[in-house]
Design a protein around this motif. Structure first.
Motif, PDB file in Angstrom:
ATOM      1  N   CYS A   6     -20.989  21.599  11.429  1.00  0.00           N
ATOM      2  CA  CYS A   6     -19.868  20.662  11.458  1.00  0.00           C
ATOM      3  C   CYS A   6     -18.646  21.268  12.131  1.00  0.00           C
ATOM      4  CB  CYS A   6     -19.517  20.226  10.028  1.00  0.00           C
ATOM      5  SG  CYS A   6     -20.783  19.178   9.249  1.00  0.00           S
ATOM      6  N   ALA A   7     -18.448  22.564  11.967  1.00  0.00           N
ATOM      7  CA  ALA A   7     -17.243  23.202  12.505  1.00  0.00           C
ATOM      8  C   ALA A   7     -17.190  23.132  14.029  1.00  0.00           C
ATOM      9  CB  ALA A   7     -17.184  24.658  12.059  1.00  0.00           C
ATOM     10  N   CYS A   8     -18.335  22.990  14.657  1.00  0.00           N
ATOM     11  CA  CYS A   8     -18.347  22.992  16.123  1.00  0.00           C
ATOM     12  C   CYS A   8     -17.642  21.779  16.705  1.00  0.00           C
ATOM     13  CB  CYS A   8     -19.773  23.090  16.658  1.00  0.00           C
ATOM     14  SG  CYS A   8     -20.751  21.565  16.521  1.00  0.00           S
ATOM     15  N   ILE A   9     -17.522  20.695  15.903  1.00  0.00           N
ATOM     16  CA  ILE A   9     -16.865  19.495  16.423  1.00  0.00           C
ATOM     17  C   ILE A   9     -15.403  19.789  16.705  1.00  0.00           C
ATOM     18  CG2 ILE A   9     -16.201  17.123  15.888  1.00  0.00           C
ATOM     19  CD1 ILE A   9     -18.763  16.839  14.306  1.00  0.00           C
ATOM     20  N   ASP A  10     -14.743  20.484  15.762  1.00  0.00           N
ATOM     21  CA  ASP A  10     -13.330  20.809  15.962  1.00  0.00           C
ATOM     22  C   ASP A  10     -13.155  21.977  16.920  1.00  0.00           C
ATOM     23  OD1 ASP A  10     -12.417  18.785  14.375  1.00  0.00           O
ATOM     24  OD2 ASP A  10     -12.336  19.995  12.549  1.00  0.00           O
ATOM     25  N   SER A  11     -14.051  22.961  16.840  1.00  0.00           N
ATOM     26  CA  SER A  11     -13.897  24.142  17.704  1.00  0.00           C
ATOM     27  C   SER A  11     -14.363  23.869  19.128  1.00  0.00           C
ATOM     28  CB  SER A  11     -14.677  25.327  17.130  1.00  0.00           C
ATOM     29  OG  SER A  11     -16.064  25.030  17.054  1.00  0.00           O
ATOM     30  N   GLY A  12     -15.091  22.759  19.341  1.00  0.00           N
ATOM     31  CA  GLY A  12     -15.487  22.377  20.695  1.00  0.00           C
ATOM     32  C   GLY A  12     -16.645  23.159  21.256  1.00  0.00           C
ATOM     33  N   ASP A  13     -17.505  23.748  20.394  1.00  0.00           N
ATOM     34  CA  ASP A  13     -18.624  24.530  20.914  1.00  0.00           C
ATOM     35  C   ASP A  13     -19.968  24.008  20.417  1.00  0.00           C
ATOM     36  OD1 ASP A  13     -18.312  25.278  18.286  1.00  0.00           O
ATOM     37  OD2 ASP A  13     -17.959  27.414  18.693  1.00  0.00           O
ATOM     38  N   CYS A  14     -20.064  22.690  20.188  1.00  0.00           N
ATOM     39  CA  CYS A  14     -21.337  22.087  19.788  1.00  0.00           C
ATOM     40  C   CYS A  14     -22.327  22.105  20.949  1.00  0.00           C
ATOM     41  CB  CYS A  14     -21.134  20.641  19.340  1.00  0.00           C
ATOM     42  SG  CYS A  14     -20.126  20.446  17.848  1.00  0.00           S
ATOM     43  N   ILE A  32      -4.244  26.560  20.166  1.00  0.00           N
ATOM     44  CA  ILE A  32      -3.713  27.469  21.193  1.00  0.00           C
ATOM     45  C   ILE A  32      -2.415  26.872  21.726  1.00  0.00           C
ATOM     46  CG2 ILE A  32      -4.141  28.513  23.449  1.00  0.00           C
ATOM     47  CD1 ILE A  32      -7.108  28.367  22.861  1.00  0.00           C
ATOM     48  N   PRO A  33      -1.305  27.611  21.693  1.00  0.00           N
ATOM     49  CA  PRO A  33      -0.040  27.072  22.212  1.00  0.00           C
ATOM     50  C   PRO A  33      -0.197  26.613  23.654  1.00  0.00           C
ATOM     51  CG  PRO A  33       0.341  29.132  21.035  1.00  0.00           C
ATOM     52  CD  PRO A  33      -1.138  28.980  21.152  1.00  0.00           C
ATOM     53  N   ILE A  34       0.534  25.569  24.012  1.00  0.00           N
ATOM     54  CA  ILE A  34       0.428  25.009  25.360  1.00  0.00           C
ATOM     55  C   ILE A  34       0.724  26.065  26.414  1.00  0.00           C
ATOM     56  CG2 ILE A  34       1.490  23.369  26.972  1.00  0.00           C
ATOM     57  CD1 ILE A  34       1.830  21.446  24.636  1.00  0.00           C
ATOM     58  N   SER A  35       1.691  26.920  26.138  1.00  0.00           N
ATOM     59  CA  SER A  35       2.063  27.946  27.127  1.00  0.00           C
ATOM     60  C   SER A  35       0.951  28.958  27.363  1.00  0.00           C
ATOM     61  CB  SER A  35       3.328  28.680  26.669  1.00  0.00           C
ATOM     62  OG  SER A  35       3.102  29.333  25.421  1.00  0.00           O
ATOM     63  N   GLU A  36       0.006  29.060  26.398  1.00  0.00           N
ATOM     64  CA  GLU A  36      -1.068  30.044  26.523  1.00  0.00           C
ATOM     65  C   GLU A  36      -2.414  29.409  26.875  1.00  0.00           C
ATOM     66  OE1 GLU A  36      -1.224  32.351  22.971  1.00  0.00           O
ATOM     67  OE2 GLU A  36       0.924  32.802  22.966  1.00  0.00           O
ATOM     68  N   GLN A  37      -2.447  28.098  27.049  1.00  0.00           N
ATOM     69  CA  GLN A  37      -3.715  27.430  27.338  1.00  0.00           C
ATOM     70  C   GLN A  37      -4.155  27.712  28.774  1.00  0.00           C
ATOM     71  OE1 GLN A  37      -3.464  23.254  26.447  1.00  0.00           O
ATOM     72  NE2 GLN A  37      -3.154  23.591  24.254  1.00  0.00           N
ATOM     73  N   GLN A  38      -5.481  27.846  28.923  1.00  0.00           N
ATOM     74  CA  GLN A  38      -6.045  28.012  30.259  1.00  0.00           C
ATOM     75  C   GLN A  38      -6.031  26.674  30.999  1.00  0.00           C
ATOM     76  OE1 GLN A  38      -9.706  30.148  30.739  1.00  0.00           O
ATOM     77  NE2 GLN A  38      -9.500  31.133  28.744  1.00  0.00           N
ATOM     78  N   SER A  39      -5.836  26.760  32.304  1.00  0.00           N
ATOM     79  CA  SER A  39      -5.858  25.541  33.118  1.00  0.00           C
ATOM     80  C   SER A  39      -7.275  24.990  33.197  1.00  0.00           C
ATOM     81  CB  SER A  39      -5.343  25.842  34.529  1.00  0.00           C
ATOM     82  OG  SER A  39      -5.530  24.725  35.361  1.00  0.00           O
TER      83      SER A  39
END
Length: 767
Positions: A617-625, A89-96
């Motif tokens: 395994c994909a959850c490690i990169d996607s952050g939803d483990c 996600i581009p930095i300008s579009e990231q949620q705080s």
């Protein structure tokens, strides 16, 4: 050697956005988490562009990892920051990840004004939000004229469209001077304030300063006299300067001088006074004498027919006195006697109340007692001499010495006290009938016998239910009145439930309440099934409730019973969750019950868990483990050998077991070189690669055994032998002066007769 930063985090990012489970120091939504996110974003921006996202994630991990391991941030914060980079996600579009409106937590610095999405509004919080408006919450929304609400500092004066006239609103409306002194600063309460308040008893008689005089108001004031207003000032008299009526024209020359010259010998005229109208001559002219109607000389004393009293000549002549000629003989006012020409108006000291007549009638024909207030015949000085307004019954004040018996109009119910207590100490309400303290005029003033229960009369609208004291039950009247039942009055109250189930009939009832009250009809059981406290009879009895008999007693969420149709989702207050029952129920999630909602749930490994998180395994990169992804399924962040290549902290260099090789991805990774993957890393001799000594690949012609022995000494990794012309004589690869004299020129004196040497040019080697 690469330093591997290891940290764990709780997956909390869903496809729809960030879900905040709560805030702790360093957690998502905190200032610490927000500050670290800005630090990471700045570091990533400074390092752009990266060859791949794995390189970018290394920068992220190098900052987030130490902060997490030190306890400065929570795993949720770490996940919030890293997951957004992992998803590219581009930095300008990231949620705080720091404090933000919309995270469903009303944090410090937020309120309903600045963040209505997180902070509920309430009237009085200083924010005009939600359903609030100038009518429902003027404290937050202010007030505005024409908004349909009379509030704030509005009143009938400054906003008549919203506010009706009302005593006590601080606005002195027309007519309120006399009825509402609180709004008008007391104007109208006092004589002399310029306002004539008739409601308070002011008129031209008692307060001429405020009330203008008018003929017929009963007060001789404001320039009125018996001539201009005899109704107020009494009849005229001779000498009052007013010629009134035909009689006075003839009898009072002082007030009515004859109009000589009109051709008529009017009364008062004679040949002396008006020869033009009356003809004849006087004594002086040689005619007449006493009786000729002309008074001359001495006739004034002896000829009454001609002269009468000579009143008005400035001399108190014979026959004149202060009664018949005050103009000549003067007044005797003040002599203690009300003489003929005196009355209460001209001489109140002799003829009015001031002559010691208070409490009775005055000599002048007027009155000085309290009754005169009602009859309207008070002397003009009655108030000043006798202070009637302070002492008389009927003045609207319950004075000392008066009570409800002696002056009901001021002290009793008639003084506007119906429904409450009277000034005289008695009462004018219905309760006084029971207490026996009614004012003597309570009935006349308030008609208590027509309105009050307890007056001994059963009035219209009262019955044995509403007023049993007056209309007690009357057994035998054909009506089952209140306090009657089938036992006390069977002739009025006997009844049957046939056709009356659910209601009451004469003397008994056929509804559920009768079971508890005990007034069921005899056939209530057979006719309506009301046979006692039996579950299923449709009646929720005293011994039943929604738990013991939901069929009769309507169940509801919150009745402490988990009834059919309720569960932990629809009614968590009654139906508690049960972690470990194999079902991910309402109120449970991966954090509170991993056994049912996390990776520990049956069949969750490699898939999505019932709680919505993932166990692959994909959850490690996607952050939803899921929280228990590592312990339950071996999906562990930063653990080489778990079968998952986590780009956040693993690659082909740090963990080839999990990540393998990736020749052909257009990047020359750590385990690749021009020899093993020329597609990504360039080519060797044939391609003219630039060479990188130490990568295990002899990249010719740039590298050789001379300039990079670690890659090229011995057999070339490329398997192509030595490269003639690279200025390096690699004898181990078969180069010599014969095969490549440019790299291995012959050396005369080495005891070898090499190619290019002979007995002539090198006899020492070739002899």
């Amino acid at each position: 050697m690469k330093t591997v930063v290891k940290f764990s985090f709780v997956a909390w990012v869903c496809l729809g956005g960030v879900q905040v489970r709560g805030q702790a120091p360093g957690d998502v939504g905190s200032a610490e988490c927000g500050a670290l996110q800005l630090q990471v974003q700045a570091a990533v921006a400074a390092g752009e562009p990266f060859r791949n996202n794995g390189k970018r994630m290394k920068v992220v991990g190098s900052i987030v990892g130490p902060a997490l391991n030190s306890g400065a941030i929570t795993p949720e914060c770490a996940s919030c920051i890293t997951n957004q980079f992992a998803k590219k996600i581009p930095i300008s579009e990231q949620q705080s990840c720091g404090p933000r409106c919309g995270d469903r937590i009303c944090q410090s610095g937020e309120d309903a004004c600045t963040c209505a999405a997180d902070c509920s509004s309430s009237c009085g919080d200083g924010c005009c939000t939600g359903e609030e408006n100038t009518c429902t919450c003027p404290g937050d929304c202010g007030s505005e004229c024409r908004d349909g609400c009379c509030n704030g500092d509005e009143n009938h004066c400054n906003c008549p469209l919203d506010c009706a006239e009302s005593c006590g609103d601080g606005c002195c409306d027309p007519g309120e001077h006399c009825t509402c002194p609180a709004d008008c600063n007391g104007l109208g309460l006092f004589c002399g304030d310029g306002i004539c308040c008739t409601q308070l008893g002011e008129d031209a008689c008692f307060c001429p300063e405020d009330c203008p005089a008018s003929c017929g108001d009963g007060c001789c004031s404001g320039g009125e006299d018996s001539c201009t207003c005899p109704d107020d000032c009494g009849p005229t008299f001779c000498g009052d300067g007013c010629c009134a009526g035909t009689v006075e024209k003839c009898t009072c020359l002082l007030d009515c001088p004859p109009p000589c010259g009109n051709g008529t010998c009017d009364c008062g005229e004679n040949p002396c006074t008006c020869p033009a109208d009356c003809g004849g001559t006087s004594v002086a002219g040689g005619g007449g004498g006493c009786g000729d109607g002309c008074c001359l000389g001495p006739e004034v004393c002896f000829c009454i027919p001609d002269c009468g009293p000579a009143c008005g000549n400035g001399t108190c002549d014979c026959g004149e006195d202060s009664c018949n000629c005050p103009a000549d003989c003067g007044s005797s006012c003040g002599n203690g006697a009300c003489d003929c020409a005196e009355d209460a108006f001209t001489c109140p000291v002799d003829c009015g109340c001031a002559a010691g007549n208070c409490g009775g009638g005055a000599t002048g024909g007027c009155a000085c007692d309290c009754d005169c207030l009602g009859f309207g015949d008070c002397c003009p000085d009655a108030e000043t001499a006798c202070s009637l307004s302070q002492t008389c019954c009927g003045n609207g004040v319950c004075n000392a010495g008066e009570d409800a018996f002696t002056c009901a109009v001021d002290c009793g119910c008639a003084a506007g006290n119906c429904g409450g207590g009277a000034t005289g100490g008695c009462a004018c309400d219905c309760d006084c009938l029971g207490f026996g303290d009614c004012c003597p005029d309570a009935e006349a003033g308030g008609s208590l016998s027509q309105t009050c229960c307890g007056n001994g009369v059963c009035n219209a609208g009262e019955d044995s239910c509403t007023c049993p004291n007056d209309c007690g039950p009357s057994c035998g009247n054909g009506s089952c009145d209140c306090f009657e039942d089938a036992a006390s009055c069977p002739q009025d109250c006997g009844g049957t439930c046939a056709g009356a189930c659910g209601t009451c009939v004469a003397g008994c009832c056929c509804d559920c309440d009768c079971l508890d009250i005990g007034d069921c009809c005899a056939d209530a059981c057979t006719a309506c099934g009301l046979c006692g406290n039996v579950c299923g009879d449709g009646c929720c009895d005293d011994t039943e409730d929604s738990c013991s008999c939901p069929d009769d007693c309507n169940s509801f969420c919150g009745d402490a019973c988990c009834n059919p149709g309720e569960d932990s989702c629809s009614c968590p207050v009654d139906c508690a969750t049960s972690c470990g029952n194999g079902s991910c129920e309402c109120g449970e999630d991966e954090f509170t019950c991993g056994a049912d909602c996390g990776c520990a749930a049956a069949g969750a490994c490699g898939l999505q868990a019932p709680g919505g998180c993932f166990c692959d395994c994909a959850c490690i990169d996607s952050g939803d483990c899921c929280t228990d992804a590592c312990s339950a399924c071996g999906v562990c962040f930063g653990v080489c050998g778990d079968g998952c290549c986590a780009s956040l902290d693993e690659d082909q260099c740090t963990c080839p077991t999990d990540c393998g090789t990736s020749c052909g991805n257009f990047f020359c990774d750590c385990d690749e070189n021009p020899c093993t993957c020329p597609a990504d890393c360039g080519t060797s001799v044939a391609g003219g690669g630039g060479g990188s000594c130490g990568n295990g690949c002899c990249e010719r012609p740039a590298e050789n055994a001379c300039n990079c022995s670690e890659d090229c000494l011995g057999t070339s990794v490329a398997g192509g032998g030595a490269f003639c012309g690279d200025n390096c004589c690699e004898t181990g690869l078969g180069e010599d002066p014969c095969s490549c004299d440019t790299d291995c020129p012959p050396v005369c004196g080495d005891l070898f007769c090499d190619c290019g040497e002979d007995a002539i040019n090198c006899p020492g080697d070739c002899d």
